[in-house]
Design a protein around this motif. Structure first.
Motif, PDB file in Angstrom:
ATOM      1  N   ILE A  58       0.939  -1.385   0.228  1.00 15.69           N
ATOM      2  CA  ILE A  58      -0.230  -0.332  -0.179  1.00 15.69           C
ATOM      3  C   ILE A  58       0.767   1.387  -0.112  1.00 15.69           C
ATOM      4  O   ILE A  58       1.882   1.602   1.053  1.00 15.69           O
ATOM      5  CB  ILE A  58      -1.196   0.151   1.164  1.00 15.69           C
ATOM      6  CG1 ILE A  58      -1.633  -0.967   0.940  1.00 15.69           C
ATOM      7  CG2 ILE A  58      -1.564   1.204   1.163  1.00 15.69           C
ATOM      8  CD1 ILE A  58      -2.646  -0.879  -0.030  1.00 15.69           C
ATOM      9  N   ASN A  59       0.799   2.450  -0.886  1.00 16.29           N
ATOM     10  CA  ASN A  59       1.329   3.672  -0.928  1.00 16.29           C
ATOM     11  C   ASN A  59       1.950   3.160  -1.755  1.00 16.29           C
ATOM     12  O   ASN A  59       3.540   4.496  -1.738  1.00 16.29           O
ATOM     13  CB  ASN A  59       2.017   4.298   0.035  1.00 16.29           C
ATOM     14  CG  ASN A  59       0.768   5.109   0.527  1.00 16.29           C
ATOM     15  OD1 ASN A  59      -0.543   5.177   0.062  1.00 16.29           O
ATOM     16  ND2 ASN A  59       0.587   4.786   2.191  1.00 16.29           N
ATOM     17  N   ARG A  60       3.158   2.056  -2.520  1.00 18.05           N
ATOM     18  CA  ARG A  60       3.719   1.334  -3.555  1.00 18.05           C
ATOM     19  C   ARG A  60       4.051   0.971  -4.269  1.00 18.05           C
ATOM     20  O   ARG A  60       4.106  -0.746  -4.027  1.00 18.05           O
ATOM     21  CB  ARG A  60       5.430   1.226  -2.144  1.00 18.05           C
ATOM     22  CG  ARG A  60       5.805   2.025  -1.553  1.00 18.05           C
ATOM     23  CD  ARG A  60       7.126   1.882  -0.728  1.00 18.05           C
ATOM     24  NE  ARG A  60       7.221   2.857   0.742  1.00 18.05           N
ATOM     25  CZ  ARG A  60       8.252   2.945   0.125  1.00 18.05           C
ATOM     26  NH1 ARG A  60       8.488   3.447  -0.926  1.00 18.05           N
ATOM     27  NH2 ARG A  60       8.676   4.494   1.310  1.00 18.05           N
ATOM     28  N   GLY A  61       2.375   1.155  -4.922  1.00 18.97           N
ATOM     29  CA  GLY A  61       2.489   0.544  -6.414  1.00 18.97           C
ATOM     30  C   GLY A  61       1.065  -0.241  -6.472  1.00 18.97           C
ATOM     31  O   GLY A  61       0.301  -1.074  -7.410  1.00 18.97           O
ATOM     32  N   ASN A  62       0.472   0.544  -5.351  1.00 16.82           N
ATOM     33  CA  ASN A  62      -0.779  -0.704  -4.616  1.00 16.82           C
ATOM     34  C   ASN A  62      -1.569   1.142  -3.375  1.00 16.82           C
ATOM     35  O   ASN A  62      -0.804   1.723  -2.971  1.00 16.82           O
ATOM     36  CB  ASN A  62      -1.056  -1.682  -3.760  1.00 16.82           C
ATOM     37  CG  ASN A  62      -2.326  -2.227  -3.895  1.00 16.82           C
ATOM     38  OD1 ASN A  62      -3.160  -2.201  -4.515  1.00 16.82           O
ATOM     39  ND2 ASN A  62      -2.100  -3.747  -3.284  1.00 16.82           N
TER      40      ASN A  62
END
Lengths: 406, 406
Positions: free
Chosen positions: B203-207
């Protein structure tokens, strides 16, 4: 005195229908006088079962209307394709025969209403053949609730977790269940889990489901399984599956209880019905085979629920056990079919009735509606039209799921 | 060469603040130079800890601004009342000090944005002191995911199940946490469970989290506990509690993964963080301490996850274990505070950053919004303003939760 017998017909002789026939050949309160399937090749398999059980072979029909027109049939077991269950149940009731409907979600809310209306017009009962209501632990927890052990029940969880990847994607052409995974996104099979929980929460008898919201994960499991297990030119490799691998539905009840229902059949996992029942005084969890009772269990420690079986085991199961547990699904099918037959023999109401059937099967439709509109909350129809508030017709046989009859 | 040390201040010396101070006195990379609390009676307790640890007593302030104006402080641990965490983190960043924020949900989406804006303006990191990211099994499962053992991760579950009835309702006047149960209905404490799962799902890095829907059961647990354990004239017996006993939140991620988050603290039950991680190749369940790996585990059987510890235990935890696990929460607090100190010492980004902090704390607000509008789905703000799609600033220290550094 001659033992009373329920004379039943069976419509639909696929694998599930034949399983049920085989179970019924061992139940002496049931006599199968006729069976029906559009594919006459299935009759041979059924004959073998009757021969093996030393019973008279049933009449066979490829047109179920002929079966329904027989005077000697009092009830019908319906185990056809999912989307034909409700129309066939309606036809059975109209023909004056108790309808026993195999599981599977409904396709529309309207057909659930049709089912209810037909019952109200004909007075002929309709019972969802929901296996898990008569499971050993489901019955035991119901008994514990009725005895007050859980206090006020606040939250429940249930569902169906079963790695069916090989069963679903392992053969071509697609089977009935896979067709649903290809085309429908929602909880395709809620009744197995929801049935026992609905009974524990007195749904349609003083309580009801008022709304739900549903969310589906992506559908990665079947694609992945096919990729790992089949050649690239395997026909199903070209298919898309719209049903999310994990669909979770949150249901709100009239008295503020919540129910989490999970459908989880296309990823690797051990089997589970995810049962959790949590009240102000105790919590039960199927996956732990455990219970925790306030002030009784050691703090922070799950106790084996079997410790309480002697005290709280359901009388119906205890009696059943004395005779030796028989039949499919760990004995549940056997008890369920006996419950259906008992109602037929006594011309009595069924312990799972048309309102239960409609409410449980409707979850599939409502879940699809919610999933496909971004998890919007969806109102639950009141199939009893207000009768749930103060119904007086509790089942009083030993198969009752409304109370525990000793 | 002299060992490098992070010079930290602590704001808020209630029970949780003092716990953290006590843990930090045993971490040689941390030097606490000043503490602050509006109640000066707490200072005595803190002095005792420093005396016991043979450390120089810190300066004390009743006004946190005085602490923040000290030149020798590089980072601040904030353990005050829940609704003051974000304003104090903002004040710390503005004063040029790394902000370490204790758990607790946000009160508004706007304050999450303020937190993010302050970071982007000052460049000073803000880290949620989320304990469970550094839990033994949370780290191990993260490691297994990074090594591909789970295949494609599809669905996760997490939360906070802890019988806090006596803690909450056992004393009057209400403590900080109980005030939330009296006034707010939603998941009041999502970060404990969601933190590790967010890292597993990138989450917050590619998602990212894109939406959620939340449902709350009735609030029966605290009333019942008070009735069973206190006299009728007990002050809290007159209170209503609006927080449902069980609040469940379904979160949808950008790549189609789903996360079920549960808050369950006012009914009897053994402790659980409800962790489930399910992918196309394996499933882990905390309550079973079990894992099932496709083609490797015996069909339908959970294996003890400890069977895989030697092969898949996270290197950070293994190293930590060699030195002897220390500190609160089974060692998690210790590792977490070391991670914070490590970032301060190296003037580096924190492994849990301001975007994580905002997204995890925002769940409380969004859950309240959904619960109080009948479980409507709520859109999740993108606190990164699009940067999540292609961020290049992964943490590379051994405390990284973005990758596993050996």
């Amino acid at each position: 005195m001659e033992k009373k017998v329920a004379k039943l017909g069976v419509i639909g002789l696929g694998p599930r229908g034949r399983d049920l026939v085989w179970t019924m050949t061992s139940i002496e309160e049931i006599e199968i006088t006729a069976v029906s399937d559009t594919n006459p090749n299935t009759f041979k398999e059924v004959y073998k079962m009757f021969d093996k059980a030393n019973l008279r072979r049933p009449e066979t029909y490829t047109d179920y209307n002929e079966l329904l027109s027989r005077q000697d049939i009092e009830g019908v077991i319906i185990a056809t394709h999912w989307i034909t269950h409700i129309p066939l149940a309606i036809a059975s009731m109209k023909a004056g025969k108790y309808a026993g409907v195999e599981v599977g979600g409904a396709a529309s809310i309207e057909e659930c209403w049709q089912l209810v209306r037909t019952y109200e017009e004909t007075g002929i009962p309709c019972m969802l053949l929901e296996n898990c209501c008569y499971g050993k632990y489901e019955l035991m927890v119901l008994n514990m609730i009725k005895k007050g052990l859980f206090g006020e029940v606040v939250h429940c969880e249930c569902g169906y977790g079963h790695d069916l990847r090989e069963h679903l994607a392992g053969q071509y052409p697609p089977n009935n269940r896979l067709y649903n995974n290809i085309h429908r996104n929602g909880d395709l099979y809620p009744t197995h889990g929801v049935g026992p929980i609905a009974k524990m929460l007195n749904i349609n008898r003083g309580n009801r489901f008022v709304s739900l919201t549903s969310m589906a994960s992506k559908a990665a499991g079947l694609k992945d399984w096919i990729k790992k297990n089949k050649e690239p030119d395997y026909e199903l490799a070209k298919y898309d599956f719209v049903a999310g691998d994990v669909v979770q539905t949150l249901i709100k009840c009239a008295h503020g209880e919540t129910v989490l229902v999970t459908h989880n059949i296309t990823l690797p996992r051990p089997y589970s019905r995810f049962n959790v029942v949590q009240g102000t005084n105790a919590i039960y969890m199927e996956d732990k085979k455990g219970i925790y009772i306030d002030g009784k269990s050691k703090e922070e420690v799950w106790e084996p629920i079997d410790n309480y079986y002697e005290e709280y085991g359901h009388p119906l199961w205890k009696k059943f056990e004395q005779g030796g547990v028989k039949g499919g699904h760990g004995g549940m099918d056997h008890l369920l079919l006996k419950a259906f037959a008992d109602s037929v023999i006594n011309k009595a109401k069924t312990p799972i009735d048309v309102y239960d059937t409609a409410a449980w099967m409707a979850i599939t439709v409502l879940s699809e509606q919610s999933v496909n509109t971004g998890s919007t909350p969806v109102a639950f129809p009141d199939f009893t039209n207000g009768k749930w508030i103060n119904r007086g017709d509790k089942i009083t046989s030993s198969y009752s799921l409304d109370e525990v009859v000793y």
